[in-house]
Design a protein around this motif. Structure first.
Motif, PDB file in Angstrom:
ATOM      1  N   TYR A  53       0.787  -1.239   0.000  1.00 21.26           N
ATOM      2  CA  TYR A  53       0.000   0.000   0.000  1.00 21.26           C
ATOM      3  C   TYR A  53       0.818   1.287   0.000  1.00 21.26           C
ATOM      4  CZ  TYR A  53      -3.928  -3.033   1.153  1.00 21.26           C
ATOM      5  OH  TYR A  53      -4.887  -4.019   1.129  1.00 21.26           O
ATOM      6  N   LEU A  54       2.085   1.238   0.380  1.00 20.81           N
ATOM      7  CA  LEU A  54       2.842   2.466   0.594  1.00 20.81           C
ATOM      8  C   LEU A  54       3.913   2.688  -0.467  1.00 20.81           C
ATOM      9  CD1 LEU A  54       3.180   2.374   4.501  1.00 20.81           C
ATOM     10  CD2 LEU A  54       1.332   3.313   3.087  1.00 20.81           C
ATOM     11  N   GLY A  55       3.624   2.300  -1.683  1.00 26.46           N
ATOM     12  CA  GLY A  55       4.547   2.589  -2.780  1.00 26.46           C
ATOM     13  C   GLY A  55       4.489   4.054  -3.161  1.00 26.46           C
ATOM     14  N   SER A  56       5.612   4.603  -3.577  1.00 28.12           N
ATOM     15  CA  SER A  56       5.642   6.029  -3.937  1.00 28.12           C
ATOM     16  C   SER A  56       4.791   6.328  -5.169  1.00 28.12           C
ATOM     17  CB  SER A  56       7.085   6.479  -4.170  1.00 28.12           C
ATOM     18  OG  SER A  56       7.683   5.716  -5.211  1.00 28.12           O
ATOM     19  N   ASN A  57       4.457   5.295  -5.932  1.00 25.62           N
ATOM     20  CA  ASN A  57       3.594   5.482  -7.114  1.00 25.62           C
ATOM     21  C   ASN A  57       2.106   5.408  -6.765  1.00 25.62           C
ATOM     22  OD1 ASN A  57       3.861   2.674  -6.529  1.00 25.62           O
ATOM     23  ND2 ASN A  57       2.968   2.203  -8.525  1.00 25.62           N
ATOM     24  N   GLN A  58       1.790   5.231  -5.491  1.00 28.49           N
ATOM     25  CA  GLN A  58       0.398   5.038  -5.065  1.00 28.49           C
ATOM     26  C   GLN A  58      -0.119   6.198  -4.228  1.00 28.49           C
ATOM     27  OE1 GLN A  58       1.824   1.029  -3.480  1.00 28.49           O
ATOM     28  NE2 GLN A  58      -0.324   0.564  -3.892  1.00 28.49           N
ATOM     29  N   ARG A  59       0.448   7.384  -4.395  1.00 24.05           N
ATOM     30  CA  ARG A  59       0.137   8.403  -3.402  1.00 24.05           C
ATOM     31  C   ARG A  59      -0.112   9.782  -4.000  1.00 24.05           C
ATOM     32  NH1 ARG A  59       6.193   8.718  -0.800  1.00 24.05           N
ATOM     33  NH2 ARG A  59       7.158   9.993  -2.422  1.00 24.05           N
ATOM     34  N   LEU A  60      -0.705  10.594  -3.158  1.00 26.02           N
ATOM     35  CA  LEU A  60      -0.821  12.038  -3.341  1.00 26.02           C
ATOM     36  C   LEU A  60       0.230  12.702  -2.463  1.00 26.02           C
ATOM     37  CD1 LEU A  60      -2.285  14.884  -3.688  1.00 26.02           C
ATOM     38  CD2 LEU A  60      -3.713  14.160  -1.750  1.00 26.02           C
ATOM     39  N   LEU A  61       0.965  13.637  -3.030  1.00 29.55           N
ATOM     40  CA  LEU A  61       1.846  14.499  -2.240  1.00 29.55           C
ATOM     41  C   LEU A  61       1.209  15.878  -2.185  1.00 29.55           C
ATOM     42  CD1 LEU A  61       5.569  13.764  -3.214  1.00 29.55           C
ATOM     43  CD2 LEU A  61       4.388  13.226  -1.075  1.00 29.55           C
ATOM     44  N   LEU A  62       0.809  16.270  -0.995  1.00 26.68           N
ATOM     45  CA  LEU A  62       0.140  17.549  -0.806  1.00 26.68           C
ATOM     46  C   LEU A  62       1.057  18.520  -0.069  1.00 26.68           C
ATOM     47  CD1 LEU A  62      -2.460  19.350  -0.851  1.00 26.68           C
ATOM     48  CD2 LEU A  62      -3.028  18.323   1.371  1.00 26.68           C
ATOM     49  N   GLU A  63       1.268  19.681  -0.676  1.00 27.36           N
ATOM     50  CA  GLU A  63       1.969  20.771   0.013  1.00 27.36           C
ATOM     51  C   GLU A  63       0.917  21.756   0.511  1.00 27.36           C
ATOM     52  OE1 GLU A  63       4.979  22.510  -2.444  1.00 27.36           O
ATOM     53  OE2 GLU A  63       6.302  20.762  -2.267  1.00 27.36           O
ATOM     54  N   TYR A  64       0.907  21.958   1.814  1.00 25.60           N
ATOM     55  CA  TYR A  64      -0.084  22.819   2.465  1.00 25.60           C
ATOM     56  C   TYR A  64       0.656  24.063   2.949  1.00 25.60           C
ATOM     57  CZ  TYR A  64      -4.362  23.710   5.175  1.00 25.60           C
ATOM     58  OH  TYR A  64      -5.530  24.240   5.680  1.00 25.60           O
ATOM     59  N   LEU A  65       0.421  25.185   2.273  1.00 27.69           N
ATOM     60  CA  LEU A  65       1.298  26.350   2.410  1.00 27.69           C
ATOM     61  C   LEU A  65       0.567  27.546   3.001  1.00 27.69           C
ATOM     62  CD1 LEU A  65       2.809  26.106  -1.194  1.00 27.69           C
ATOM     63  CD2 LEU A  65       3.689  25.052   0.912  1.00 27.69           C
ATOM     64  N   PRO A  66       1.330  28.451   3.629  1.00 26.15           N
ATOM     65  CA  PRO A  66       0.724  29.718   4.081  1.00 26.15           C
ATOM     66  C   PRO A  66       0.172  30.510   2.895  1.00 26.15           C
ATOM     67  CG  PRO A  66       2.883  29.380   5.075  1.00 26.15           C
ATOM     68  CD  PRO A  66       2.751  28.340   4.005  1.00 26.15           C
ATOM     69  N   LYS A  67      -0.957  31.119   3.123  1.00 24.81           N
ATOM     70  CA  LYS A  67      -1.576  31.920   2.074  1.00 24.81           C
ATOM     71  C   LYS A  67      -1.096  33.351   2.172  1.00 24.81           C
ATOM     72  CE  LYS A  67      -6.091  32.967   0.023  1.00 24.81           C
ATOM     73  NZ  LYS A  67      -7.561  32.757   0.143  1.00 24.81           N
ATOM     74  N   THR A  68      -0.663  33.912   1.048  1.00 27.60           N
ATOM     75  CA  THR A  68      -0.200  35.302   1.025  1.00 27.60           C
ATOM     76  C   THR A  68      -1.301  36.193   0.466  1.00 27.60           C
ATOM     77  OG1 THR A  68       0.728  35.089  -1.193  1.00 27.60           O
ATOM     78  CG2 THR A  68       2.154  34.506   0.656  1.00 27.60           C
ATOM     79  N   GLU A  69      -1.089  37.502   0.505  1.00 22.97           N
ATOM     80  CA  GLU A  69      -2.094  38.446   0.052  1.00 22.97           C
ATOM     81  C   GLU A  69      -2.381  38.294  -1.444  1.00 22.97           C
ATOM     82  OE1 GLU A  69      -0.996  42.389   1.066  1.00 22.97           O
ATOM     83  OE2 GLU A  69      -1.062  42.031   3.232  1.00 22.97           O
ATOM     84  N   ASN A  70      -1.426  37.807  -2.197  1.00 23.24           N
ATOM     85  CA  ASN A  70      -1.596  37.683  -3.645  1.00 23.24           C
ATOM     86  C   ASN A  70      -2.272  36.388  -4.069  1.00 23.24           C
ATOM     87  OD1 ASN A  70      -0.249  40.147  -4.001  1.00 23.24           O
ATOM     88  ND2 ASN A  70       1.761  39.132  -3.982  1.00 23.24           N
ATOM     89  N   GLN A  71      -2.601  35.508  -3.099  1.00 21.59           N
ATOM     90  CA  GLN A  71      -3.175  34.213  -3.457  1.00 21.59           C
ATOM     91  C   GLN A  71      -4.662  34.155  -3.103  1.00 21.59           C
ATOM     92  OE1 GLN A  71      -0.348  32.054  -1.126  1.00 21.59           O
ATOM     93  NE2 GLN A  71       0.763  31.328  -2.934  1.00 21.59           N
TER      94      GLN A  71
END
Length: 439
Positions: free
Chosen positions: A421-439
């Motif tokens: 189940y934990l193969g690198s081809n079986q996943r979502l990589l989510l980057e959860y980032l601070p929101k800036t004024e321009n976003q």
């Protein structure tokens, strides 16, 4: 006034021995399909009455999300025999307390009373099932309550939308793709008739279980249950057909922004099987091995030794249809998010290639023994476990036997399930980032 502190003290002190003594219970069905589970424990004058309904966020219309959670609130509004605002007053007048919670799979209500108020608890839950009053004034009131809850717990809370972002990216077809609290726009748009129809469909005895646990006399309790619940009409059979997800065969990435955070997070997410499977229990062990406690592999490596992360957590969020296996880290200083993912992968690859040590395996078994004992340490915990194991797992006796499943998990299985189940081809990589004024 003097009885309540004593009652609460007793409920806190009511624990089972560390030897995890077996939980005895009796279960049967009423003619209307209501499943009843009784657990007698006369060690303290306390009783828990609870109702679990097989309805959660996954049972909702995609255009009307949030209904199940909304009903958790709405069905405290009152009944034909209980006025608006009177529910909590009745409970507190008997020295009790009550609450409810909802997830994607089920809704759970409970009361904790001195045992001489058992009949009150049964009457309350029968009223909720038989005589709910669903009116526009109650809908409008609870709509504002839910909106405020969402503001406090999600919208204005750091990382409050993280799970929502994971779910909407990891699930494409299945209703796990939305959150339990749902959409406020959907709730605003719903008509009173839609709320009434939802209640009629799901809040029926043949979609529920009643659990009574504590200081009870079984014959008299059965009679009261028959008197209060027996006359309630059976509902129509509920058909369930949630769509299946296609397997993930190639890693994909997503990005989300949160105005409430200053430190980013990276999450590796894998879609995993139902919590009823043996594989899900092995994944529970893997998450514990990786990040439970300061001596766990990822914590010691990333937080203590390399000082690359402020926090790291691996968790198996397993549910009735699918699970989410997630590994999350918050970087320390200028550590790149990609570098944290490399460290995740190294530890997973070790699991996939090598057997964990016998010492680590024994430590895992000890941790699960402790969790098992603690989960049944109070009457509230016992009642909730009985409800969950019956309704979602289909085996009430797992309250006693599930620990044997964990005890039987081998080091070889841990290696093989990590591969599966934990193969690198079986996943979502989510980057959860601070929101800036321009976003």
């Amino acid at each position: 006034m003097k009885k309540l502190p004593l009652f609460l003290l007793l409920s806190i002190l009511l624990v089972f021995s560390s030897n995890a003594q077996e939980v005895s219970f009796e279960e049967y069905d009423l003619s209307n399909g209501l499943h009843v589970i009784l657990h007698q424990d006369n060690t303290a004058p306390i009783v828990v009455t609870s109702m679990v309904y097989h309805v959660g966020a996954k049972d909702e219309d995609p255009e009307r999300t949030g209904f199940a959670h909304f009903f958790e609130h709405l069905l405290f509004e009152g009944t034909k025999n209980i006025g608006r605002g009177e529910w909590d007053k009745i409970v507190s007048s008997k020295g009790g307390r009550n609450n409810a919670n909802t997830n994607d799979d089920r809704t759970y209500y409970y009361e904790v009373f001195p045992s001489n108020a058992l009949e009150t608890g049964l009457w309350l839950e029968s009223e909720r099932l038989l005589h709910p009053v669903i009116e526009q004034v109650g809908v409008d009131t609870q709509n504002e309550v839910v909106k405020e809850e969402k503001r406090q717990r999600v919208d204005n809370r750091p990382y409050g939308n993280l799970l929502a972002e994971i779910k909407k990216n990891l699930f494409v077809e299945h209703p796990y793709r939305w959150t339990t609290i749902g959409s406020m726009e959907h709730l605003d748009a719903a008509t009173l008739e839609e709320f009434i129809a939802f209640n009629k469909k799901f809040y029926v005895p043949n979609n529920a279980a009643l659990i009574v646990a504590g200081d009870i006399d079984v014959p008299s309790t059965k009679k009261m249950i028959q008197d209060y619940f027996g006359p309630i009409p059976k509902g129509s059979k509920i058909e369930r057909s949630s769509p299946k997800e296609k397997p993930i065969t190639q890693e994909f990435k997503a990005t989300a922004h949160d105005a409430n955070i200053q430190i980013p997070a990276v999450v590796a997410c894998y879609r995993t099987p139902s919590f009823t499977t043996r594989d899900a229990r092995v994944l529970d062990m893997i998450s514990t091995y990786l990040s439970n406690g300061n001596s766990s592999k990822l914590y010691k490596k990333l937080v203590d030794d390399k000082k690359m992360a402020l926090a790291v957590q691996a968790v198996n969020l397993s549910q009735e249809d699918y699970g989410i296996y997630a590994i999350l880290a918050l970087p320390l200083g200028e550590t790149p998010l990609d570098a944290l993912v490399v460290e995740f992968d190294q530890e997973i690859q070790k699991l996939q290639a090598e057997l964990i040590s016998e010492k680590d395996h024994q430590k895992l078994l000890n941790q699960f023994e402790n969790q098992f004992v603690n989960s049944n340490a109070t009457l509230e915990g016992v009642a909730a476990s009985l409800a969950e194991y019956y309704l979602l797992y289909g085996d009430t006796n797992l309250i006693n036997s599930e620990i044997d499943l964990y005890r039987s998990i081998t080091r070889e299985e841990i290696r093989d399930i990590a591969k599966k189940y934990l193969g690198s081809n079986q996943r979502l990589l989510l980057e959860y980032l601070p929101k800036t004024e321009n976003q």
